[in-house]
Design a protein around this motif. Structure first.
Motif, PDB file in Angstrom:
ATOM      1  N   ASP A  13      55.213 -45.897  21.198  1.00 30.73           N
ATOM      2  CA  ASP A  13      55.217 -47.351  21.255  1.00 30.73           C
ATOM      3  C   ASP A  13      56.341 -47.852  22.153  1.00 30.73           C
ATOM      4  O   ASP A  13      57.511 -47.570  21.920  1.00 30.73           O
ATOM      5  CB  ASP A  13      55.392 -47.874  19.825  1.00 30.73           C
ATOM      6  CG  ASP A  13      55.231 -49.376  19.778  1.00 30.73           C
ATOM      7  OD1 ASP A  13      55.955 -50.078  20.519  1.00 30.73           O
ATOM      8  OD2 ASP A  13      54.383 -49.845  19.017  1.00 30.73           O
ATOM      9  N   ALA A  53      59.315 -49.872  20.527  1.00 32.46           N
ATOM     10  CA  ALA A  53      60.297 -49.027  19.849  1.00 32.46           C
ATOM     11  C   ALA A  53      61.282 -48.453  20.870  1.00 32.46           C
ATOM     12  O   ALA A  53      62.496 -48.403  20.643  1.00 32.46           O
ATOM     13  CB  ALA A  53      59.590 -47.898  19.105  1.00 32.46           C
ATOM     14  N   VAL A  57      62.284 -40.440  17.228  1.00 30.16           N
ATOM     15  CA  VAL A  57      61.286 -41.516  17.184  1.00 30.16           C
ATOM     16  C   VAL A  57      59.883 -40.912  17.117  1.00 30.16           C
ATOM     17  O   VAL A  57      59.055 -41.313  16.293  1.00 30.16           O
ATOM     18  CB  VAL A  57      61.414 -42.441  18.410  1.00 30.16           C
ATOM     19  CG1 VAL A  57      60.256 -43.433  18.469  1.00 30.16           C
ATOM     20  CG2 VAL A  57      62.750 -43.186  18.386  1.00 30.16           C
ATOM     21  N   GLY A 100      59.013 -39.630  13.832  1.00 34.23           N
ATOM     22  CA  GLY A 100      58.985 -40.617  12.755  1.00 34.23           C
ATOM     23  C   GLY A 100      60.249 -40.649  11.905  1.00 34.23           C
ATOM     24  O   GLY A 100      60.330 -41.406  10.927  1.00 34.23           O
ATOM     25  N   LYS A 101      61.254 -39.865  12.260  1.00 32.12           N
ATOM     26  CA  LYS A 101      62.524 -39.903  11.511  1.00 32.12           C
ATOM     27  C   LYS A 101      63.249 -41.219  11.755  1.00 32.12           C
ATOM     28  O   LYS A 101      64.011 -41.690  10.920  1.00 32.12           O
ATOM     29  CB  LYS A 101      63.453 -38.758  11.947  1.00 32.12           C
ATOM     30  CG  LYS A 101      62.950 -37.383  11.655  1.00 32.12           C
ATOM     31  CD  LYS A 101      63.171 -37.010  10.208  1.00 32.12           C
ATOM     32  CE  LYS A 101      62.437 -35.725   9.862  1.00 32.12           C
ATOM     33  NZ  LYS A 101      62.348 -35.491   8.431  1.00 32.12           N
ATOM     34  N   LYS A 143      62.740 -45.225  13.043  1.00 34.77           N
ATOM     35  CA  LYS A 143      61.729 -46.263  13.244  1.00 34.77           C
ATOM     36  C   LYS A 143      62.396 -47.488  13.852  1.00 34.77           C
ATOM     37  O   LYS A 143      62.754 -48.435  13.150  1.00 34.77           O
ATOM     38  CB  LYS A 143      61.070 -46.609  11.904  1.00 34.77           C
ATOM     39  CG  LYS A 143      60.304 -45.434  11.284  1.00 34.77           C
ATOM     40  CD  LYS A 143      59.600 -45.841  10.001  1.00 34.77           C
ATOM     41  CE  LYS A 143      58.719 -44.711   9.496  1.00 34.77           C
ATOM     42  NZ  LYS A 143      59.462 -43.466   9.192  1.00 34.77           N
ATOM     43  N   LYS A 202      61.411 -50.001  15.454  1.00 35.90           N
ATOM     44  CA  LYS A 202      60.787 -51.315  15.418  1.00 35.90           C
ATOM     45  C   LYS A 202      61.274 -52.162  14.247  1.00 35.90           C
ATOM     46  O   LYS A 202      61.117 -53.390  14.257  1.00 35.90           O
ATOM     47  CB  LYS A 202      59.262 -51.189  15.395  1.00 35.90           C
ATOM     48  CG  LYS A 202      58.712 -50.684  16.739  1.00 35.90           C
ATOM     49  CD  LYS A 202      57.207 -50.637  16.777  1.00 35.90           C
ATOM     50  CE  LYS A 202      56.608 -52.023  16.884  1.00 35.90           C
ATOM     51  NZ  LYS A 202      55.128 -51.927  17.080  1.00 35.90           N
ATOM     52  N   GLN A 203      61.860 -51.529  13.269  1.00 38.78           N
ATOM     53  CA  GLN A 203      62.461 -52.295  12.170  1.00 38.78           C
ATOM     54  C   GLN A 203      63.454 -53.337  12.686  1.00 38.78           C
ATOM     55  O   GLN A 203      63.702 -54.339  12.022  1.00 38.78           O
ATOM     56  CB  GLN A 203      63.243 -51.356  11.233  1.00 38.78           C
ATOM     57  CG  GLN A 203      62.382 -50.355  10.475  1.00 38.78           C
ATOM     58  CD  GLN A 203      63.252 -49.371   9.686  1.00 38.78           C
ATOM     59  OE1 GLN A 203      63.749 -48.407  10.240  1.00 38.78           O
ATOM     60  NE2 GLN A 203      63.443 -49.642   8.408  1.00 38.78           N
TER      61      GLN A 203
END
Lengths: 343, 343, 343, 343
Positions: free
Chosen positions: D140, D143, D300, D303-304, D306, D308-309
C-alpha cells in the motif's frame, strides 16, 4: 600495453594486450604504478580457480593514477593517486548497504578473477567511486599496496571477526603473509599473548620480530594447551585453509572463545560438535570486504601500522615472470610480499 | 522423602531417599512444588550420559519453597517461593563473572547430573544466591517452571546467539519443545518470517499456532531456498542435534547470516568450509547460562511470553513413572511439556 | 591499630583505632601492605562529600594480605595477597548481575565513604568474594595499587564508554591522574591521535611521555578544531568535572562521536541540544564498576600497561599526614600518585 | 507544474513552477503520487528554519514514479514505483560509508530545505541510487509514505539509539506523530511497559490504541517514579524538543539506562551532571539517517508494522493549502498524518 596473462594451469606470459577503455559511466581507468602478487594468484596458476579463463590478466592489488574517469564517477579525477581495493563494490545493492562489499551483486572479488586485473600497465576499475581510495600526500605507496587485500583480510576476517580484546590470548595458525597481516593488526587491540603456529622456523622468526609472544612449530594443540594452563585461547585465527589447521583451531579455543577462519578452504572439515555444542564458542567465516581501508589508512599515517614490514622483494613490473617464481618459492627465497613497480 | 532415581540405562524407580541437608553455607534446601521432565532426562535413561551414576535423583527444573537456607545465603529466606535454574552458578569464578554460568567452575549443569536433582520432594541447591530466583506474587507457578531450562535455552542459545533482528527471515529446524521455545522467544524481535522445519505434522501444527509463518516437512533445503528466492535465511536455529539437521542449517544460511546451534550433538558433523569460507557467516554453540531468567520473568509478567502454551499434560509428582512414559512417547501422546505437582 | 581519620572539613589525624572485626560471614579482614590517596579524598577533606562522618577512616584503594575470612567467603584464604577494589559488590543484586557493581544495593563506593576505609593498618572488606582480587605471584604490588580505582576509572568511564577504535582521534580534557589513566589505557585501542588538554604545562609534558600525540593548553576548542580540519574528535573524554571542561568536550565532538564523562561534577552544565540534537552523538556517564580489573591485571602482567608510571612519591604509611600535604599540593610538588607502604 | 511554495514566514501558496530537470547524471525526476506534511514544515512556516529561502518548494516525504533517470543512475528505471527518503545520500562520502546519511557531504536533509521538495507534481532527487527505494508490488502506497521520514525517525533516533530490550520499561515523552512512530516501532523489541507522556488526552488515547501500557498526563516525573517503584525507566525517549520534556527524561532514567533524544531543540537544556555523573547513563542524539528503510519495509510487508494507523486525513494534492490548515490545527482536528494524493 603489457600485462601478465593467464593461459591455463601453469601457463602465464608477460605480453601485449589492448589498453582498457571505459565501458560503463562508473568505470575508471587506472595507470598502475605499483602492484603485487597474492597467494591466490598462485592458486589460480595451479588451476584451482576454474572460473579464471585463458587470456585473463591476473592481479587484484595495487596503487596507481587515475588515467580516465567515466561520467558517473564523482569522487575521483584524472591525476588522482589511488589505492585499488581487491573488492569491487557498487555501494548500492543490499549487500553493499550492509557493508558486505564482498557479496556485491555486480562486484565482489572480480579483478584478476572474472575481469582483467592489476598486473598490467593499466586496469579498468568498475564502480570506481566505491572501489578506489584516495592516497593522501606523503604516504608511502609501497605501504599502501598492502592495503589492497592482505592487511584488510587479516584484520577483518581474523581480528575483527575474532573480537580480540585487551588482555586476550590469541593464537594465529599459519605465519604466511595472511597470518602475519593478522599478527600486525591484532596488536591494535593489545592482546596479552599472541601465539604463532607454523611449521617453518623462518616464518616463526619473522613472526617474533613482528610481535608474536610465543612460537609453536610442533604438537600445536598440546603445546598451546600447556601454554594456557589447559584453558585454551580466547581467539584462534585460522590462516591456512586446510582441515589440519582448522582442527588445531577447534581444539584450542577456550569456552566462550572465537574461531575466526581466514583461510581459503578447498575441502570440508570435521566439526566436533559432540564436544563443542556446549562450549559457547563462535566460529566465523568472511571474505574480505575492505570496508576497513579508511581505518587502516589512518593507522598507517599515524605509524601504528607499518605495512612495509611485509615487503621482502622488489621487481620492475616487466620482470613479473621472475617475481612469480620468487614468490612461488617462498620458503626457499624467504619471500613474504613482493612489490612490482611500473616504471 | 520420595524421589525418581536412576538405576542404569532404562531403569528408574520412584522410591524412598533421605531428605537432603545443607552441606555448605551457601546451600538451600527447597521443597519442590512443581517440576517437569526434560528431553535430556530421556537421554540419561537411554544411557547416553555416562557420568550419571546409579542411585542419582534426576531432574534439573522446578519451582518450590525455601525449606532451609545456609548461613552464607543472603538473598533468600525460609518460605520464599523460588524458581530453580537448571544451571548452578557460584557467581564468583571467572566464567560466572563473564555471565557464562554454564561453565561455572563449581557449578554448571550439575542438578540431576552430578548431584541429586529436582524430581523429588526436596532438593539441595548449592550456591543458592545465584542459582535461585524469586517468584513474584501472582505469577503462575506452572508458567515459571518453563523458565528453569527450556525457555532460556531456546532464547539464549537460539535467539540471542542468532542475533535476530526485526524483519529477518528465521528458520528453526526441529519443532520439539526446544524448537518451540525458540519459536516463542524469537518473536520478541519481530522477524518477518519464521519457517518451522519438522517431520511431524502435529508439531508443525502446534508451531503454526505458536506463530510460525511457514511450515516445511520435506525437502527442507530446497523448499526454504524457494521460499527465500534463493537467498537463504538470516538466521538458522538448529534445535535437534544430529548431522542431518545441522546440514540443513548450513545449507540454508544466507551470506552474512547466523547459524545458532541449540541441539545436543552426539557426533561430529561435516562443515562445508569449501563453500562457507567466503560466506561471512557466524556459527555459534552455547549451553544455556540462564542469565536471562530475570528478563524472561518480566516478559511473562507483562504477558509478552505465555509459557503455559508449552504444557500439554499434568500429573501428580507421585505418578512420575507414568509421566515419563507419556513424555517418552511424545509423538503418539502429542506431548510437549508435562507438569508434575507435589501435593 | 593506626589509621587516617576524618574529623570534619580540613581536619584529619593519624590516630589509634580499634582493629576491624568480621561482622558478616562474607567479610574479610585485610592487613594493608600498600595504599594511596585519591583526588576524592581531597574532596572529602574540603567537606564536599557530606555523607562522610566525623570519625571515619578514609581510603578506598590498596593491596594487602587476608588476615581473616568469614565463613561465607569461598574465594580467599588467610595469607592470600589481594587487591582491594574501590567498589564493594555483593555479586547477586540486579545491578551486580548486570556488571554494574557501582550501583550494588549493599555496596558500591562505600570504603572510606560510608564505612571505614583502607588508609589504615587493617580494613574490613564486605562481600569479599566479589570485592577482592588475587594478586598473581611476581607482580609488583605498587603497580597493582593503581588497579583499585584510578586505572579502571579512566578505562571504563573514559575509554570503554568512549568506544575508542583503531585510527580514532581522541581528546582527553584534563591531564590529572584520572586523565592520565585514560591516556594510558586508551592506547589499548590504537587511536591515531591523542590530544591532551590541560592548563598545566608540567602535566602536559607528562602526558607527552605517556603517549599523547598533541598537547593543547589554551583556546582548546579553537586549537582542536584546527588540528582536526574542523571536523572535531571521534571521542572526547571529560576528566575534570566542571562546566568549562564539559563545554570544551561538547564543542569538539564530531558528528557521530562520543563524549565520555569521567569527571565528578558538583554543578549542572548547559547542554547545547540546539546544536547537538542532529549531531548523532553519544554522551555517557559512569561511576567505575571495576569489572575490568581482571582484564587490566592481564595487561599489566603482559607489560602492555605500566601503571607505575603514575607513581611519583613514596611514603611510609605512618607518614600519611605528610603524604596528604604533598598530594594536595600537586602542581608544586609535581605529584601524580603516592604510594604509602605499611612496614 | 503546480507546487507548494514558501514565501517567507506564514506565507505559502499553491502555484505554478517549472517542472524540474536532470542537473547531474545521478539525479532522477520523480512524479509524485502521494506526499504528506511534516511537523518540520510547520516550523519552516513559522520562520524557525532561516536557511529556507523565499520561492522554495517544501516537502521531504513521498512516493512516486520515476519520470526520468540520469545516465549515472543504475538502480532505477523510468516507470519504477519509488519511496523517497527525506535524507539524500551520495553513498560514497565518509559519513555515508559509516551509514550516517544524515551527514552526507552533498546531501543530508536538503529536500524542501536547501533544494525544492516533494509537495509538488514532480521533484528532482539527487543521488537517486542511494536516496530512493523500490516499492514492491502489492504494498500500500499510503503506508509507504510513512517510511520517508516519520517511522525511520522514531525507530532510529528513539528505539535503536535507546537500545530497547525485551522486558524493558520505556517512557516516550510526547505523543505527537514522532512519539507515536517511536511507540509503533518500539514494540519490535517487546518491552514490558511503554509509558506514554503527553498533556493531550486525545493523543494519549491514540497511544493506548497503538500499544502504550501506561498513560501519564500530569506530574510526569512523580507518576513515572511511582510506576517504576522509584527505579525509573530503562529507556526514556524525548519526542518533543523543549527543555521541560528533556528534563522529564533526565529525571526518570534509571541507573544504567538510556535517554534517546528525538526532538528538534531550539534552546540549550540544563543537564544535571551533578546527579547523573555517577548514574551510568547514555544520552544520544541523532538526525534520522533512513538506513533502516529496507528493514522497515520488510516489517510492513509482513504486517508487523501497520503505518496506516498514523494517517487520519486525506486530501487531493491540489488542496494542500487546506491540508496545511488541518495539520497545523492538530489538537482540534485530531490530526496525526495527512495523505496528499496527486490525481
Amino acid at each position: 600495453m603489457k600485462a601478465l596473462v593467464y593461459h591455463g594451469p601453469e601457463k602465464r606470459s608477460w605480453e601485449e594486450k589492448p589498453k582498457p577503455v571505459i565501458k560503463n559511466p562508473t568505470d575508471a581507468i587506472i595507470k598502475i604504478t605499483k602492484t603485487t602478487i597474492c597467494g591466490t594468484d598462485l592458486h589460480i596458476m595451479k588451476g584451482d580457480v576454474p572460473e579464471v579463463v585463458d587470456g585473463l590478466i591476473l592481479g587484484h592489488e595495487g596503487v596507481g593514477i587515475v588515467e580516465e574517469a567515466g561520467k558517473g564517477v564523482s569522487n575521483f579525477r584524472v591525476g588522482d593517486k589511488v589505492l585499488i581495493s581487491c573488492i569491487t563494490a557498487c555501494g548500492i545493492c543490499d549487500a553493499c548497504k550492509k557493508g558486505m562489499y564482498s557479496h556485491c551483486e555486480t562486484g565482489g572479488w572480480i579483478l584478476g578473477h572474472m575481469i582483467d586485473g592489476t598486473q598490467a600497465e593499466y586496469v579498468r576499475i568498475p564502480h570506481a567511486d566505491t572501489s578506489l581510495y584516495h592516497i593522501p600526500e606523503g604516504v608511502d605507496e609501497e605501504a599502501i599496496v598492502m592495503l589492497s587485500d592482505i592487511l584488510p583480510t587479516g584484520f577483518e576476517c581474523g581480528v575483527l571477526k575474532g573480537q580480540v580484546k585487551p588482555g586476550d590470548t590469541v593464537a594465529i595458525v599459519g605465519a604466511g603473509p595472511i597470518g602475519l597481516a593478522a599478527l600486525l593488526t591484532v596488536q591494535f587491540y593489545s592482546p596479552s599473548e599472541i601465539i604463532m603456529v607454523d611449521l617453518d622456523d623462518n616464518r616463526l622468526n619473522v613472526a617474533k620480530m613482528f610481535g608474536a609472544t610465543k612460537l609453536v612449530s610442533k604438537d600445536a594443540v598440546k603445546e598451546i594447551m600447556k601454554l594456557t594452563d589447559g584453558k585454551g585461547v580466547d581467539v584462534a585465527i585460522e590462516a591456512v585453509g586446510i582441515p589440519d589447521t582448522f582442527d588445531i583451531c577447534q581444539s584450542i579455543v577456550a569456552a566462550g572463545g572465537h574461531l575466526a577462519n581466514v583461510g581459503v578452504h578447498g575441502k570440508s572439515v570435521e566439526l566436533h560438535l559432540e564436544k563443542l555444542w556446549s562450549a559457547n564458542i563462535t566460529i566465523t567465516t568472511r571474505l574480505v570486504d575492505t570496508v576497513t581501508i579508511p581505518m587502516l589508512l589512518k593507522t598507517v599515517i599515524s605509524g601504528k601500522l607499518k605495512p612495509k614490514q611485509l615487503i621482502t622483494h622488489h621487481f620492475d613490473l616487466e620482470d613479473i615472470m621472475k617475481a612469480y617464481d620468487t614468490f612461488g618459492n617462498a620458503a626457499k627465497e624467504k619471500t613474504l610480499k613482493v612489490i612490482l613497480a611500473n616504471k
